[in-house]
Design a protein around this motif. Sequence first.
Motif, PDB file in Angstrom:
ATOM      1  N   THR A 128       0.837  -1.190   0.000  1.00  0.00           N
ATOM      2  CA  THR A 128       0.000   0.000   0.000  1.00  0.00           C
ATOM      3  C   THR A 128       0.875   1.243   0.000  1.00  0.00           C
ATOM      4  O   THR A 128       2.087   1.180   0.256  1.00  0.00           O
ATOM      5  CB  THR A 128      -0.907   0.020   1.241  1.00  0.00           C
ATOM      6  OG1 THR A 128      -0.090  -0.078   2.411  1.00  0.00           O
ATOM      7  CG2 THR A 128      -1.894  -1.131   1.212  1.00  0.00           C
ATOM      8  N   GLU A 130       0.931   5.754   0.900  1.00  0.00           N
ATOM      9  CA  GLU A 130       0.331   6.865   1.635  1.00  0.00           C
ATOM     10  C   GLU A 130       0.279   8.067   0.705  1.00  0.00           C
ATOM     11  O   GLU A 130       1.241   8.825   0.590  1.00  0.00           O
ATOM     12  CB  GLU A 130       1.167   7.192   2.871  1.00  0.00           C
ATOM     13  CG  GLU A 130       1.416   6.025   3.810  1.00  0.00           C
ATOM     14  CD  GLU A 130       2.506   6.345   4.808  1.00  0.00           C
ATOM     15  OE1 GLU A 130       2.708   7.540   5.145  1.00  0.00           O
ATOM     16  OE2 GLU A 130       3.186   5.396   5.248  1.00  0.00           O
ATOM     17  N   ALA A 131      -0.846   8.204   0.006  1.00  0.00           N
ATOM     18  CA  ALA A 131      -0.992   9.305  -0.956  1.00  0.00           C
ATOM     19  C   ALA A 131      -1.407  10.579  -0.224  1.00  0.00           C
ATOM     20  O   ALA A 131      -2.186  10.533   0.729  1.00  0.00           O
ATOM     21  CB  ALA A 131      -2.021   8.945  -2.011  1.00  0.00           C
ATOM     22  N   PRO A 133      -3.142  14.444   0.416  1.00  0.00           N
ATOM     23  CA  PRO A 133      -4.368  15.146  -0.001  1.00  0.00           C
ATOM     24  C   PRO A 133      -4.124  15.920  -1.296  1.00  0.00           C
ATOM     25  O   PRO A 133      -3.039  16.465  -1.514  1.00  0.00           O
ATOM     26  CB  PRO A 133      -4.638  16.100   1.164  1.00  0.00           C
ATOM     27  CG  PRO A 133      -3.927  15.501   2.332  1.00  0.00           C
ATOM     28  CD  PRO A 133      -2.705  14.840   1.764  1.00  0.00           C
ATOM     29  N   THR A 135      -4.025  14.655  -4.323  1.00  0.00           N
ATOM     30  CA  THR A 135      -3.416  13.874  -5.397  1.00  0.00           C
ATOM     31  C   THR A 135      -4.391  13.684  -6.553  1.00  0.00           C
ATOM     32  O   THR A 135      -5.580  13.427  -6.342  1.00  0.00           O
ATOM     33  CB  THR A 135      -2.953  12.501  -4.889  1.00  0.00           C
ATOM     34  OG1 THR A 135      -2.406  11.746  -5.993  1.00  0.00           O
ATOM     35  CG2 THR A 135      -4.093  11.721  -4.268  1.00  0.00           C
ATOM     36  N   PHE A 138      -3.492   9.416  -7.766  1.00  0.00           N
ATOM     37  CA  PHE A 138      -4.097   8.320  -7.017  1.00  0.00           C
ATOM     38  C   PHE A 138      -5.591   8.528  -6.768  1.00  0.00           C
ATOM     39  O   PHE A 138      -6.164   7.869  -5.893  1.00  0.00           O
ATOM     40  CB  PHE A 138      -3.369   8.144  -5.680  1.00  0.00           C
ATOM     41  CG  PHE A 138      -1.959   7.642  -5.822  1.00  0.00           C
ATOM     42  CD1 PHE A 138      -1.686   6.285  -5.851  1.00  0.00           C
ATOM     43  CD2 PHE A 138      -0.900   8.537  -5.940  1.00  0.00           C
ATOM     44  CE1 PHE A 138      -0.386   5.816  -5.993  1.00  0.00           C
ATOM     45  CE2 PHE A 138       0.400   8.082  -6.073  1.00  0.00           C
ATOM     46  CZ  PHE A 138       0.661   6.719  -6.105  1.00  0.00           C
ATOM     47  N   ALA A 139      -6.212   9.411  -7.524  1.00  0.00           N
ATOM     48  CA  ALA A 139      -7.635   9.680  -7.322  1.00  0.00           C
ATOM     49  C   ALA A 139      -8.451   8.402  -7.482  1.00  0.00           C
ATOM     50  O   ALA A 139      -8.402   7.738  -8.519  1.00  0.00           O
ATOM     51  CB  ALA A 139      -8.116  10.736  -8.312  1.00  0.00           C
ATOM     52  N   GLU A 142      -6.593   5.516  -3.647  1.00  0.00           N
ATOM     53  CA  GLU A 142      -5.700   5.842  -2.532  1.00  0.00           C
ATOM     54  C   GLU A 142      -5.444   4.648  -1.613  1.00  0.00           C
ATOM     55  O   GLU A 142      -4.375   4.543  -1.002  1.00  0.00           O
ATOM     56  CB  GLU A 142      -6.280   6.996  -1.709  1.00  0.00           C
ATOM     57  CG  GLU A 142      -6.371   8.316  -2.448  1.00  0.00           C
ATOM     58  CD  GLU A 142      -7.692   8.499  -3.186  1.00  0.00           C
ATOM     59  OE1 GLU A 142      -8.012   9.645  -3.547  1.00  0.00           O
ATOM     60  OE2 GLU A 142      -8.415   7.488  -3.397  1.00  0.00           O
ATOM     61  N   ALA A 143      -6.407   3.751  -1.489  1.00  0.00           N
ATOM     62  CA  ALA A 143      -6.280   2.620  -0.569  1.00  0.00           C
ATOM     63  C   ALA A 143      -5.848   1.330  -1.264  1.00  0.00           C
ATOM     64  O   ALA A 143      -5.791   0.271  -0.625  1.00  0.00           O
ATOM     65  CB  ALA A 143      -7.604   2.392   0.161  1.00  0.00           C
ATOM     66  N   THR A 171       4.092  10.834  -2.407  1.00  0.00           N
ATOM     67  CA  THR A 171       3.451   9.639  -1.883  1.00  0.00           C
ATOM     68  C   THR A 171       4.522   8.722  -1.305  1.00  0.00           C
ATOM     69  O   THR A 171       5.584   8.545  -1.909  1.00  0.00           O
ATOM     70  CB  THR A 171       2.675   8.913  -2.995  1.00  0.00           C
ATOM     71  OG1 THR A 171       1.590   9.738  -3.420  1.00  0.00           O
ATOM     72  CG2 THR A 171       2.119   7.575  -2.528  1.00  0.00           C
ATOM     73  N   THR A 192       6.765   7.202 -10.445  1.00  0.00           N
ATOM     74  CA  THR A 192       6.387   6.174  -9.469  1.00  0.00           C
ATOM     75  C   THR A 192       7.544   5.211  -9.269  1.00  0.00           C
ATOM     76  O   THR A 192       8.222   4.833 -10.238  1.00  0.00           O
ATOM     77  CB  THR A 192       5.154   5.369  -9.924  1.00  0.00           C
ATOM     78  OG1 THR A 192       5.486   4.596 -11.083  1.00  0.00           O
ATOM     79  CG2 THR A 192       3.985   6.282 -10.234  1.00  0.00           C
ATOM     80  N   ASN A 209      -5.520   8.013 -14.898  1.00  0.00           N
ATOM     81  CA  ASN A 209      -5.502   9.304 -14.205  1.00  0.00           C
ATOM     82  C   ASN A 209      -4.427  10.220 -14.779  1.00  0.00           C
ATOM     83  O   ASN A 209      -4.655  11.424 -14.975  1.00  0.00           O
ATOM     84  CB  ASN A 209      -5.250   9.097 -12.707  1.00  0.00           C
ATOM     85  CG  ASN A 209      -6.452   8.554 -11.960  1.00  0.00           C
ATOM     86  OD1 ASN A 209      -7.568   8.556 -12.480  1.00  0.00           O
ATOM     87  ND2 ASN A 209      -6.237   8.089 -10.742  1.00  0.00           N
TER      88      ASN A 209
END
Length: 251
Positions: A128, A130-131, A133, A135, A138-139, A142-143, A171, A192, A209
């Motif tokens: 996983t 941690e994106a 706020p 972003t 990762f819209a 995020e999870a 992220t 990434t 995205n």
Amino acid sequence: MSAETAARVVVLDHGSGNVRSVVRALEAAGAEVELTADRERALAADGLVVPGVGAFAATIEQIRAVGGERIIERRLAGALPVLGICVGLQILFDAGTEHGTRSAGLGQWPGEVTRIQASVVPHMGWNTVEAPPGTRLFAGIEAERFYFVHSYAARSWQMEQIGSLPAPLVTWAEHDGDRFVAAVENAALTATQFHPEKSGEAGATLLANWLRTLPRRGAADADRTLPATATDSAPAAAPSASTATLEEPTR
């Protein structure tokens, strides 16, 4: 995404072993994709993708062999989007150190890529993230989990906000207690550490995205003169036969 509005994307062909899977993933996400190291085609595209696997120093050498660093610099000077993947993220930092040898990166971001401090290396498999706020990359995902294969990473972020420019969105991910940069959204420059092309539906959504953020450039826009860089006139060399078949002992 219809064919009429599909983003035109060039995947930089510098000999990296995972380029075909990146091309297929981008096409599945709706892009018109060309695999090439041609400078003019790369500059005219709506988006440029820079993949990378293997060692930091070898990837930098491959990219420079095709003039890729000048293509990246010139696109960014014109605010034209670039996406780095895996070692394509790592080489954007100042340097990378492996086996005691330090190699210069492209210097788009300050900091150094170093070996992950964990009991099990490489970091291989799903994880996983941690994106932050705000972003866009990762819209809606995020999870979700993404696929990583690497032994080195940028384990700190040193870039500060400059004037009124928006701060980069960073992220993070963690492996065995060691926290590292998993992705960066920095205006036209995105990257990434994980492989979206190997990350199933989450990776496909992430690529879609990114494609949605690309400006669609008409012929007039694509042909316009971009800001020149200091090394813009240097010729690009062809990739060597030894690098053209590099497989994926990825970083």
